[in-house]
Design an enzyme around this catalytic site. Structure first.
Site, mmCIF file in Angstrom:
data_model
loop_
_atom_site.group_PDB
_atom_site.id
_atom_site.type_symbol
_atom_site.label_atom_id
_atom_site.label_comp_id
_atom_site.label_asym_id
_atom_site.label_seq_id
_atom_site.Cartn_x
_atom_site.Cartn_y
_atom_site.Cartn_z
ATOM 1 N N SER A 1 -1.435 0.258 7.042
ATOM 2 C CA SER A 1 -1.950 1.420 6.312
ATOM 3 C C SER A 1 -2.577 1.030 4.977
ATOM 4 O O SER A 1 -3.353 1.813 4.417
ATOM 5 C CB SER A 1 -0.834 2.437 6.097
ATOM 6 O OG SER A 1 0.375 1.811 5.715
ATOM 7 N N GLU A 2 -2.238 -0.144 4.463
ATOM 8 C CA GLU A 2 -2.922 -0.712 3.291
ATOM 9 C C GLU A 2 -2.829 -2.222 3.344
ATOM 10 O O GLU A 2 -1.796 -2.784 3.710
ATOM 11 C CB GLU A 2 -2.298 -0.260 1.959
ATOM 12 C CG GLU A 2 -2.567 1.161 1.565
ATOM 13 C CD GLU A 2 -1.936 1.512 0.211
ATOM 14 O OE1 GLU A 2 -1.816 0.614 -0.654
ATOM 15 O OE2 GLU A 2 -1.548 2.677 0.037
ATOM 16 N N ASN A 3 -3.914 -2.843 2.919
ATOM 17 C CA ASN A 3 -3.985 -4.288 2.721
ATOM 18 C C ASN A 3 -5.264 -4.467 1.922
ATOM 19 O O ASN A 3 -6.251 -3.795 2.205
ATOM 20 C CB ASN A 3 -4.059 -5.010 4.075
ATOM 21 C CG ASN A 3 -4.251 -6.516 3.985
ATOM 22 O OD1 ASN A 3 -5.187 -7.067 4.543
ATOM 23 N ND2 ASN A 3 -3.363 -7.194 3.292
#
Length: 459
Positions: free
Chosen positions: A362-364
């Protein structure tokens, strides 16, 4: 070698209401803790830039969603601002309803699946003044807010996320003083963490009762704990760090129960939160359909080499020290280690110990300072370093998927250079560069590369 991803893979990015909408005092929105904190301590924010305007998504969402489509997004996560939707804590703001309906509809019209979060650090000041997450009253208020969101938008939202990185609220606001309300005390922090998971579970229970067509999950920043060595003392340090910073949220969210080792440790040191008899059954009802994973860096730890003062307050740091691995690869602008294999280790751990739950990254992302240095004659930011960063993480994701992990997508942080809490615009993360003076949006080289990856479902 060619890397191909499963059919229907989610390609996109993530943002949040507080970091992208702007219009902080427009459209009927009430103050959040961020608006308030900036008013009283502007010196805590980089270049004294607060949350008032951010990247103007409130005004420019149609243009931005078209840009998302242009760079290959088939999915996008953002959040609803509780303070915008319910500015007095009770009544629903129809201007906000119109705005969020328009955003959701515009995403769908452009072939972009909306992932919508309910809480992304932006506590309404109204509820903070009543105790915030220290109070069960806020837990009940959040549950009502969640139900309103589900009823208003749930017919079109495919994936709901109850919280983004709840551990950061705990660490920042109650242990390490980098978020408002800047309090300190472990038992208080434990209470906040427990109340957030109660609120999460109430939202999950409500969502399931409404029998809506989508799925509900939570976004956790999973930071693998790597021991300095295989010495038993280092292994124990790593195990305890993992308990505090990962499993305290991961286990209840996926397994419906807290790790026995964590409960035992907190009980031994008289740090357990206050709870009611029915709370554990409620936690058991909070098991998610889908897990969002935010991954930026590993946590490397070793056994403590120095003694703790007997007069020092209880802290997770009693049980480990941070360890800087020689030769580590760094993002020098953010001060974070880059360790791509960490994303593989997270996914394999979920496969082996958490029922191989459906999940997605969901985030990187990679924050870089002074990206103007990389603007070429054609006016485009040539961010090859970001392309390399994404590519190497995707390779390890692909390996985990090939080995059976149920990872369904990849979202970069973030779509457009946005305001980042106290860091403001110091580090840029976006596929799209933002000129703060003119608000002109320009696709970076990484955005063009990502469009090709999405269209080919691989590289």
């Amino acid at each position: 070698m060619k890397y191909r991803f499963p059919e229907g893979f989610w390609w996109g990015s993530a943002s949040s209401a507080a970091q992208s909408e702007g219009a902080a005092q427009q459209g009927g929105k009430a103050k959040t803790i961020w608006d308030h904190w900036f008013e009283i301590e502007p010196n805590r924010f980089h270049n004294q830039i607060g949350p008032a305007q951010t990247s103007t998504f409130y005004e420019n969402y149609r243009q931005d969603i078209q840009l998302m489509k242009n760079i290959g997004h088939n999915s996008f996560r953002t959040s609803i601002s509780w303070a915008r939707l319910m500015p007095d804590g009770i009544n629903v703001n129809q201007e906000a309803v119109t705005f969020y309906n328009n955003v959701i509809d515009a995403l769908i019209e452009n072939g972009i699946t909306p992932f919508i979060g309910l809480f992304h650090f932006d506590m309404p000041l109204y509820w903070q003044q009543k105790g915030g997450w220290e109070s069960r009253e806020t837990v009940e208020a959040y549950a009502k807010y969640a139900e309103i969101c589900f009823n208003l938008f749930g017919d079109r939202v495919a994936c709901w996320m109850t919280f983004n990185e709840p551990v950061v609220v705990v660490e920042g606001g109650y242990l390490y003083d980098f978020h408002y309300p800047n309090k300190f005390g472990f038992r208080m922090a434990a209470q906040v963490a427990f109340h957030m998971m109660l609120a999460h579970s109430l939202a999950v229970r409500c969502y399931r009762s409404l029998k809506l067509p989508g799925r509900i999950g939570i976004v956790l920043n999973l930071t693998p704990s790597y021991p300095r060595s295989q010495h038993p003392a280092d292994l124990k340090a790593s195990f305890i760090a993992d308990l505090f910073f990962n499993r305290a949220f991961l286990d209840p969210a996926v397994k419906g129960a807290y790790p026995a080792e964590l409960v035992s440790l907190l009980k031994e040191h008289d740090q357990l939160p206050v709870y009611q008899a029915e709370d554990l059954a409620l936690i058991a009802d909070g098991k998610v359909d889908l897990l969002g994973i935010n991954y930026y860096q590993p946590r490397r730890v070793k056994a403590r080499m120095t003694a703790i003062s007997p007069d020092a307050p209880f802290m997770p740091d009693w049980f480990f020290e941070n360890y800087e691995m020689p030769g580590r690869k760094m993002n020098p602008y953010r001060g974070w280690e880059i360790y791509e294999k960490g994303i593989y280790d997270i996914l394999i751990n979920l496969r082996d110990h958490y029922g191989n739950i459906d999940c997605y990254i969901s985030e990187n992302g990679m924050g870089v300072e002074n990206e103007e240095r990389f603007i070429a004659d054609d006016g485009q930011v040539k961010d090859d370093y970001r392309i390399d960063f994404i590519r190497e993480h995707l390779k390890w994701m692909h390996k985990a998927i090939q080995e059976g992990a149920h990872c369904r997508g990849y979202h970069l942080w973030t779509f457009i250079d946005n305001w980042s809490w106290m860091n403001a615009y110091n580090n840029r993360y976006g596929f799209i560069s933002l000129d703060l003076e003119t608000q002109v949006r320009t696709v970076k080289k990484s955005g063009e590369w990502f469009a090709e990856v999405s269209r080919n479902n691989g590289f």
